[in-house]
Design a protein around this motif. Structure first.
Motif, PDB file in Angstrom:
ATOM      1  N   ALA A 165       0.820  -1.199   0.000  1.00  0.00           N
ATOM      2  CA  ALA A 165       0.000   0.000   0.000  1.00  0.00           C
ATOM      3  C   ALA A 165       0.859   1.256   0.000  1.00  0.00           C
ATOM      4  CB  ALA A 165      -0.935  -0.003   1.205  1.00  0.00           C
ATOM      5  N   ASP A 166       1.938   1.266   0.799  1.00  0.00           N
ATOM      6  CA  ASP A 166       2.828   2.423   0.821  1.00  0.00           C
ATOM      7  C   ASP A 166       3.485   2.628  -0.543  1.00  0.00           C
ATOM      8  OD1 ASP A 166       3.187   3.509   3.762  1.00  0.00           O
ATOM      9  OD2 ASP A 166       3.036   1.339   3.912  1.00  0.00           O
ATOM     10  N   ALA A 167       3.887   1.530  -1.173  1.00  0.00           N
ATOM     11  CA  ALA A 167       4.515   1.638  -2.482  1.00  0.00           C
ATOM     12  C   ALA A 167       3.536   2.177  -3.516  1.00  0.00           C
ATOM     13  CB  ALA A 167       5.048   0.272  -2.915  1.00  0.00           C
ATOM     14  N   ARG A 168       2.316   1.705  -3.482  1.00  0.00           N
ATOM     15  CA  ARG A 168       1.307   2.213  -4.412  1.00  0.00           C
ATOM     16  C   ARG A 168       1.042   3.692  -4.191  1.00  0.00           C
ATOM     17  NH1 ARG A 168      -3.743  -1.835  -5.318  1.00  0.00           N
ATOM     18  NH2 ARG A 168      -2.687  -3.433  -6.544  1.00  0.00           N
ATOM     19  N   ASN A 169       0.949   4.086  -2.942  1.00  0.00           N
ATOM     20  CA  ASN A 169       0.696   5.495  -2.651  1.00  0.00           C
ATOM     21  C   ASN A 169       1.844   6.372  -3.137  1.00  0.00           C
ATOM     22  OD1 ASN A 169      -1.759   4.886  -1.514  1.00  0.00           O
ATOM     23  ND2 ASN A 169      -1.020   4.931   0.598  1.00  0.00           N
ATOM     24  N   ALA A 170       3.065   5.872  -3.009  1.00  0.00           N
ATOM     25  CA  ALA A 170       4.217   6.630  -3.510  1.00  0.00           C
ATOM     26  C   ALA A 170       4.125   6.779  -5.024  1.00  0.00           C
ATOM     27  CB  ALA A 170       5.515   5.936  -3.112  1.00  0.00           C
ATOM     28  N   GLY A 171       3.754   5.698  -5.711  1.00  0.00           N
ATOM     29  CA  GLY A 171       3.588   5.774  -7.160  1.00  0.00           C
ATOM     30  C   GLY A 171       2.447   6.677  -7.559  1.00  0.00           C
ATOM     31  N   LEU A 172       1.360   6.623  -6.789  1.00  0.00           N
ATOM     32  CA  LEU A 172       0.211   7.491  -7.059  1.00  0.00           C
ATOM     33  C   LEU A 172       0.622   8.955  -6.947  1.00  0.00           C
ATOM     34  CD1 LEU A 172      -2.879   7.845  -7.454  1.00  0.00           C
ATOM     35  CD2 LEU A 172      -3.098   7.693  -4.962  1.00  0.00           C
ATOM     36  N   ALA A 173       1.358   9.288  -5.891  1.00  0.00           N
ATOM     37  CA  ALA A 173       1.776  10.680  -5.687  1.00  0.00           C
ATOM     38  C   ALA A 173       2.724  11.151  -6.783  1.00  0.00           C
ATOM     39  CB  ALA A 173       2.447  10.812  -4.319  1.00  0.00           C
ATOM     40  N   ALA A 174       3.495  10.240  -7.347  1.00  0.00           N
ATOM     41  CA  ALA A 174       4.470  10.623  -8.366  1.00  0.00           C
ATOM     42  C   ALA A 174       3.873  10.651  -9.768  1.00  0.00           C
ATOM     43  CB  ALA A 174       5.650   9.655  -8.339  1.00  0.00           C
ATOM     44  N   SER A 175       2.655  10.179  -9.929  1.00  0.00           N
ATOM     45  CA  SER A 175       2.044  10.073 -11.254  1.00  0.00           C
ATOM     46  C   SER A 175       1.114  11.248 -11.514  1.00  0.00           C
ATOM     47  CB  SER A 175       1.259   8.755 -11.361  1.00  0.00           C
ATOM     48  OG  SER A 175       0.148   8.761 -10.466  1.00  0.00           O
ATOM     49  N   GLY A 176       0.724  11.397 -12.774  1.00  0.00           N
ATOM     50  CA  GLY A 176      -0.137  12.528 -13.111  1.00  0.00           C
ATOM     51  C   GLY A 176      -1.191  12.239 -14.139  1.00  0.00           C
ATOM     52  N   GLY A 177      -1.427  10.979 -14.472  1.00  0.00           N
ATOM     53  CA  GLY A 177      -2.397  10.638 -15.507  1.00  0.00           C
ATOM     54  C   GLY A 177      -3.832  10.879 -15.096  1.00  0.00           C
ATOM     55  N   ASP A 178      -4.703  11.039 -16.099  1.00  0.00           N
ATOM     56  CA  ASP A 178      -6.136  11.174 -15.826  1.00  0.00           C
ATOM     57  C   ASP A 178      -6.705   9.906 -15.209  1.00  0.00           C
ATOM     58  OD1 ASP A 178      -6.230  13.754 -17.030  1.00  0.00           O
ATOM     59  OD2 ASP A 178      -6.294  12.808 -19.006  1.00  0.00           O
ATOM     60  N   VAL A 179      -6.117   8.787 -15.558  1.00  0.00           N
ATOM     61  CA  VAL A 179      -6.542   7.479 -15.057  1.00  0.00           C
ATOM     62  C   VAL A 179      -5.328   6.798 -14.443  1.00  0.00           C
ATOM     63  CG1 VAL A 179      -7.469   5.214 -15.696  1.00  0.00           C
ATOM     64  CG2 VAL A 179      -8.361   7.281 -16.789  1.00  0.00           C
ATOM     65  N   VAL A 180      -5.537   6.127 -13.315  1.00  0.00           N
ATOM     66  CA  VAL A 180      -4.479   5.361 -12.656  1.00  0.00           C
ATOM     67  C   VAL A 180      -4.752   3.887 -12.887  1.00  0.00           C
ATOM     68  CG1 VAL A 180      -3.360   4.806 -10.472  1.00  0.00           C
ATOM     69  CG2 VAL A 180      -4.150   7.139 -10.912  1.00  0.00           C
ATOM     70  N   HIS A 181      -3.759   3.211 -13.454  1.00  0.00           N
ATOM     71  CA  HIS A 181      -3.892   1.779 -13.736  1.00  0.00           C
ATOM     72  C   HIS A 181      -2.960   1.030 -12.786  1.00  0.00           C
ATOM     73  CE1 HIS A 181      -4.627  -1.507 -16.892  1.00  0.00           C
ATOM     74  NE2 HIS A 181      -3.920  -2.073 -15.932  1.00  0.00           N
ATOM     75  N   TRP A 182      -3.564   0.358 -11.779  1.00  0.00           N
ATOM     76  CA  TRP A 182      -2.760  -0.464 -10.875  1.00  0.00           C
ATOM     77  C   TRP A 182      -2.316  -1.714 -11.625  1.00  0.00           C
ATOM     78  CZ3 TRP A 182      -2.135   2.871  -7.287  1.00  0.00           C
ATOM     79  CH2 TRP A 182      -3.184   3.567  -6.676  1.00  0.00           C
TER      80      TRP A 182
END
Length: 565
Positions: free
Chosen positions: A97-114
């Protein structure tokens, strides 16, 4: 940010069939997508994942890939082939979860694809999901995984292949997803469609994530399900997309050790996902996220009116209830010398009464309860009011149940007074589809206890997508406080049980007394039986003696007759 279309489609419930995605390869995408891949170790698998992403049919200029190294030693590296827009960041805090949140914060797309670091996508998998996101801004789309234990190919072979099946078949389907989709008409009539949100290959509109917040790092397992629940409360529609195909390299942790995984997740999930009712079987426990949140409009209300509503809300047969009292700010100062003349006395009393009641708040709750009852102060809830209303809204899949409390000057405050049981997901989805210029959330929450034009835009959208009904409040037990019975609740049940136990003890003593009496009667009866036997023997003896005497008298009589003859 995504620009919401002028006319956003209105999906009823989770019936996404009103949306028609374009054929793969026959449309022009415009939304950007961020593929977020948390990874710990497994460089060889990551190489395959990135090789498959490098040849996706979705435009490379609209795609970014964020790989999050979650503390691998030695660190992970970016191989070739890989997508042009790939970045590698590091998150030292252990946990998916922490790793995903870090990736989420670093990304900027209109859609997030896990995407998991051991899931290899077919060439058109991202496009298959993204075509849905161009139709509505509140979707969560999940692809279909197959689990393969075949010897994996080389990254270059993945990049050159038109189809991955020859490398990974035979492979097992994700039976849980297949079963869920199959028994719910393609998830269109699923009550808990959020269960589809799994992290292997799922894409979510960023606006939804901004409404819900990042993944919950307080969970050991079950983060995908918990986030799916929050996405549902934000208004998400969950879409299974069989054209988005992927291969999972080996079995998942749940597949390897389902019982232990379930044991761990079931210790955390009940607090956060109230719609898993079977996990909340305890009759009196309180939970982090309530099943129903009661919003009491206490503005300009007396202490007695606020207390009447709050206390009855907490005393009902639905145990996991939270209360938010609005319009009652805590006074900045209190009159110490003459407290009875304090102009803010009622507010002070309300805050004092509930200061240590964990279920009562005075500010908006961050917990996304699935249902919210808005009611003005001074109206008392019956013991079964909440349960009855929730049954009604659930059985019919409604977005709102309105309750007419009083009109024509009757009842507390006079005028027309209403209460509303709202489905959180329905009203949040309505914010996505409002026409430009319609009232927003602030307009809806400003007047919790009364009807008004401010709510019409949202109410119309909710009625169209979920349905809405209006009923009389009295038959379901919502009455003016002075007309309502005294709340009994669980305390009454305890008292009734105590009285029943006392009565049972009393009856047990009476039974013992009667048994003792019966024992005495049996002893006496035995004595009488013994006396009767002895009496019978004595009577028999007397009868024998009498018979002997009669015989002796007969002999004497005969002798006399002989002598005197």
């Amino acid at each position: 940010m995504i620009e919401t279309p002028v006319s956003t489609p209105r999906v009823r419930g989770n019936d996404y069939s009103v949306l028609t995605p374009p054929e793969i390869g026959s449309w022009t995408p415009r939304l950007t997508v961020s593929v977020v891949i948390p990874a710990y170790g497994g460089q060889d698998k990551l190489d395959l994942v990135l090789a498959a992403l490098a040849v996706q049919t979705y435009p490379a200029e609209l795609t970014e890939v964020v790989v999050v190294d979650n503390g691998t030693s030695p660190p992970l590296r970016l191989p070739e082939p890989r997508p042009a827009g790939t970045r590698l960041i590091r998150c030292e805090t252990p946990g998916r979860a922490d790793a995903r949140n870090a990736g989420l914060a670093a990304s900027g797309g209109d859609v997030v694809h896990w995407l998991d670091s051991d899931v290899v996508l077919e060439r058109d998998a991202v496009e298959a999901q993204m075509r849905w996101h161009h139709l509505a801004p509140y979707l969560s789309v999940t692809g279909y995984l197959r689990f393969s234990e075949a010897r994996p190919p080389q990254p270059a072979e993945i990049a050159d292949a038109a189809e991955l099946a020859p490398f990974f078949e035979p492979a097992e389907p994700h039976s849980w997803i297949v079963d869920l989709v199959g028994r719910t008409d393609g998830l269109r009539d699923a009550r808990r469609a959020f269960s589809l949100h799994v992290g292997g290959s799922t894409s979510v509109n960023r606006r939804l994530i901004e409404m819900t917040g990042p993944m919950d790092t307080g969970l050991m397992l079950g983060q995908d399900t918990e986030m799916g629940y929050r996405l549902a409360q934000a208004g998400a529609v969950f879409v299974p997309e069989p054209r988005s195909r992927a291969y999972h390299l080996g079995p998942t942790m749940r597949m390897r050790d389902m019982d232990r995984v379930t044991r761990v997740s079931h210790a955390f999930i009940p607090d956060r996902v109230p719609q898993y009712r079977w996990l909340r079987s305890h009759p009196g426990r309180q939970w982090l996220v309530p099943y129903v949140e009661v919003v009491v409009d206490g503005a300009d209300a007396s202490y007695e009116d606020v207390r009447a509503t709050v206390d009855t809300a907490l005393a009902g047969t639905v145990p996991d209830v939270g209360v938010v009292v609005t319009g009652v700010p805590e006074p900045e100062t209190r009159e110490r010398r003459a407290p009875l003349t304090d102009p803010c006395l009622d507010r002070t009393l309300v805050h004092g009464l509930y200061a240590h009641e964990a279920r009562v708040r005075f500010t908006a709750s961050a917990a996304p309860a699935p249902f919210r009852l808005r009611v003005p102060a001074g109206w008392a809830l019956g013991e079964d009011t909440l349960a009855t209303l929730v049954d009604l809204i659930e059985e019919r899949g409604l977005g709102m149940v309105g309750l007419l409390l009083s009109e024509d000057g009757e009842g507390p405050g006079g005028g027309v007074t209403v209460a509303r049981l709202e489905r959180t997901a329905a009203f949040n989805r309505a914010t996505f589809v409002q026409e430009p210029g319609a009232a927003g959330e602030a307009g809806r929450t400003a007047d919790a206890g009364r009807g008004g034009g401010e709510t019409e835009a949202l109410d119309d959208a909710v009625a169209e997508m979920f349905g809405a009904v209006w009923i009389d409040g009295a038959p379901v037990g919502l009455l003016p406080a002075e007309q309502a019975p005294v709340p009994v609740g669980r305390r009454s049940a305890y008292r009734a049980r105590a009285e029943a136990q006392a009565e049972a003890a009393k009856l047990a003593k009476e039974v013992e007394r009667l048994r003792a009496q019966v024992g005495k009667w049996r002893d006496e009866a035995a004595k009488w039986r013994k006396s009767t036997v002895e009496l019978r023997r004595e009577v028999g003896s007397l009868r024998k003696e009498a018979a002997t005497l009669r015989r002796k008298r007969s002999i004497k009589a005969i002798v006399r007759r002989v002598i005197y003859r």
